[in-house]
Design a protein around this motif. Sequence first.
Motif, PDB file in Angstrom:
ATOM      1  N   VAL A 192      20.037  -0.456   4.918  1.00 29.87           N
ATOM      2  CA  VAL A 192      18.762  -0.077   4.315  1.00 29.87           C
ATOM      3  C   VAL A 192      17.773   0.169   5.447  1.00 29.87           C
ATOM      4  O   VAL A 192      17.634  -0.660   6.340  1.00 29.87           O
ATOM      5  N   GLN A 193      17.108   1.286   5.397  1.00 29.84           N
ATOM      6  CA  GLN A 193      16.035   1.558   6.348  1.00 29.84           C
ATOM      7  C   GLN A 193      14.713   1.559   5.604  1.00 29.84           C
ATOM      8  O   GLN A 193      14.626   2.115   4.498  1.00 29.84           O
ATOM      9  N   LEU A 194      13.707   0.956   6.220  1.00 30.17           N
ATOM     10  CA  LEU A 194      12.421   0.771   5.556  1.00 30.17           C
ATOM     11  C   LEU A 194      11.304   1.345   6.413  1.00 30.17           C
ATOM     12  O   LEU A 194      11.273   1.125   7.630  1.00 30.17           O
ATOM     13  N   VAL A 195      10.385   2.041   5.757  1.00 33.35           N
ATOM     14  CA  VAL A 195       9.240   2.626   6.453  1.00 33.35           C
ATOM     15  C   VAL A 195       7.970   2.299   5.684  1.00 33.35           C
ATOM     16  O   VAL A 195       7.817   2.717   4.525  1.00 33.35           O
ATOM     17  N   GLU A 196       7.076   1.562   6.351  1.00 30.60           N
ATOM     18  CA  GLU A 196       5.810   1.194   5.721  1.00 30.60           C
ATOM     19  C   GLU A 196       4.739   2.251   5.989  1.00 30.60           C
ATOM     20  O   GLU A 196       4.780   2.949   7.002  1.00 30.60           O
ATOM     21  N   SER A 197       3.772   2.313   5.095  1.00 32.66           N
ATOM     22  CA  SER A 197       2.613   3.179   5.276  1.00 32.66           C
ATOM     23  C   SER A 197       1.445   2.614   4.488  1.00 32.66           C
ATOM     24  O   SER A 197       1.632   1.725   3.647  1.00 32.66           O
ATOM     25  N   GLY A 198       0.249   3.119   4.768  1.00 34.82           N
ATOM     26  CA  GLY A 198      -0.917   2.732   3.992  1.00 34.82           C
ATOM     27  C   GLY A 198      -1.861   1.765   4.667  1.00 34.82           C
ATOM     28  O   GLY A 198      -2.909   1.424   4.103  1.00 34.82           O
ATOM     29  N   GLY A 199      -1.503   1.304   5.851  1.00 33.82           N
ATOM     30  CA  GLY A 199      -2.399   0.399   6.552  1.00 33.82           C
ATOM     31  C   GLY A 199      -3.642   1.114   7.055  1.00 33.82           C
ATOM     32  O   GLY A 199      -3.749   2.334   6.988  1.00 33.82           O
ATOM     33  N   GLY A 200      -4.583   0.330   7.560  1.00 33.38           N
ATOM     34  CA  GLY A 200      -5.805   0.923   8.081  1.00 33.38           C
ATOM     35  C   GLY A 200      -6.890  -0.107   8.257  1.00 33.38           C
ATOM     36  O   GLY A 200      -6.642  -1.317   8.207  1.00 33.38           O
ATOM     37  N   LEU A 201      -8.093   0.381   8.483  1.00 34.30           N
ATOM     38  CA  LEU A 201      -9.259  -0.467   8.648  1.00 34.30           C
ATOM     39  C   LEU A 201     -10.077  -0.423   7.369  1.00 34.30           C
ATOM     40  O   LEU A 201     -10.367   0.668   6.849  1.00 34.30           O
ATOM     41  N   VAL A 202     -10.428  -1.588   6.859  1.00 32.35           N
ATOM     42  CA  VAL A 202     -11.187  -1.674   5.616  1.00 32.35           C
ATOM     43  C   VAL A 202     -12.190  -2.809   5.737  1.00 32.35           C
ATOM     44  O   VAL A 202     -11.910  -3.832   6.382  1.00 32.35           O
ATOM     45  N   LEU A 225      -0.393  -0.721   0.332  1.00 33.21           N
ATOM     46  CA  LEU A 225       0.713  -0.463   1.252  1.00 33.21           C
ATOM     47  C   LEU A 225       1.922   0.020   0.462  1.00 33.21           C
ATOM     48  O   LEU A 225       2.158  -0.423  -0.657  1.00 33.21           O
ATOM     49  N   SER A 226       2.662   0.918   1.085  1.00 33.52           N
ATOM     50  CA  SER A 226       3.907   1.399   0.498  1.00 33.52           C
ATOM     51  C   SER A 226       5.042   1.164   1.484  1.00 33.52           C
ATOM     52  O   SER A 226       4.836   1.181   2.696  1.00 33.52           O
ATOM     53  N   CYS A 227       6.210   0.969   0.933  1.00 31.22           N
ATOM     54  CA  CYS A 227       7.411   0.795   1.747  1.00 31.22           C
ATOM     55  C   CYS A 227       8.511   1.640   1.121  1.00 31.22           C
ATOM     56  O   CYS A 227       8.959   1.338   0.005  1.00 31.22           O
ATOM     57  N   ALA A 228       8.896   2.675   1.822  1.00 29.62           N
ATOM     58  CA  ALA A 228       9.938   3.573   1.328  1.00 29.62           C
ATOM     59  C   ALA A 228      11.278   3.149   1.919  1.00 29.62           C
ATOM     60  O   ALA A 228      11.414   2.991   3.138  1.00 29.62           O
ATOM     61  N   GLY A 229      12.261   2.975   1.056  1.00 36.04           N
ATOM     62  CA  GLY A 229      13.572   2.549   1.501  1.00 36.04           C
ATOM     63  C   GLY A 229      14.619   3.628   1.322  1.00 36.04           C
ATOM     64  O   GLY A 229      14.509   4.473   0.436  1.00 36.04           O
ATOM     65  N   SER A 230      15.615   3.595   2.160  1.00 38.71           N
ATOM     66  CA  SER A 230      16.726   4.517   2.044  1.00 38.71           C
ATOM     67  C   SER A 230      17.938   3.768   1.511  1.00 38.71           C
ATOM     68  O   SER A 230      17.977   2.540   1.526  1.00 38.71           O
ATOM     69  N   GLY A 231      18.905   4.500   1.027  1.00 34.38           N
ATOM     70  CA  GLY A 231      20.133   3.864   0.575  1.00 34.38           C
ATOM     71  C   GLY A 231      20.217   3.753  -0.934  1.00 34.38           C
ATOM     72  O   GLY A 231      19.233   3.474  -1.613  1.00 34.38           O
TER      73      GLY A 231
END
Length: 123
Positions: free
Chosen positions: A2-12, A20-26
């Motif tokens: 399984v490969q995981l890629v996070e996104s959605g971080g930042g300064l708030v 936050l989102s985490c897209a997985g493969s497989g």
Amino acid sequence: QVQLVESGGGLVQTGGSLRLSCAGSGRTFSMYTMGWFRQAPGKEREFVAAIMWSGGSTYYADSVKGRFTISRDNAKNTVYLQMNSLKPEDTAVYYCAAGRGRTADSKYEYGYWGQGTQVTVPS
């Protein structure tokens, strides 16, 4: 695998929200318990939230209960972390993880990790 890629971080700002989102493969993504952990500078990686493979059970650290919500969409191989009422102490790198262990809040039960996404809440 399984490969995981996070996104959605930042300064708030304090009191703000991020998702936050985490897209997985497989093809077996739906069979894994998915967790979110975070690590602040100089601190251990700590549990934030987890959701079982079916999405029927969720778990939260006491520090985020009532503010954060974890969810998953197995059709999209994606897990989310909605973070509301953010505080400076939420500042950390947030990691998505996949595992098949029985203890959802233990980092040792997760065999797959993403690279992390930075969340910064200035004090």
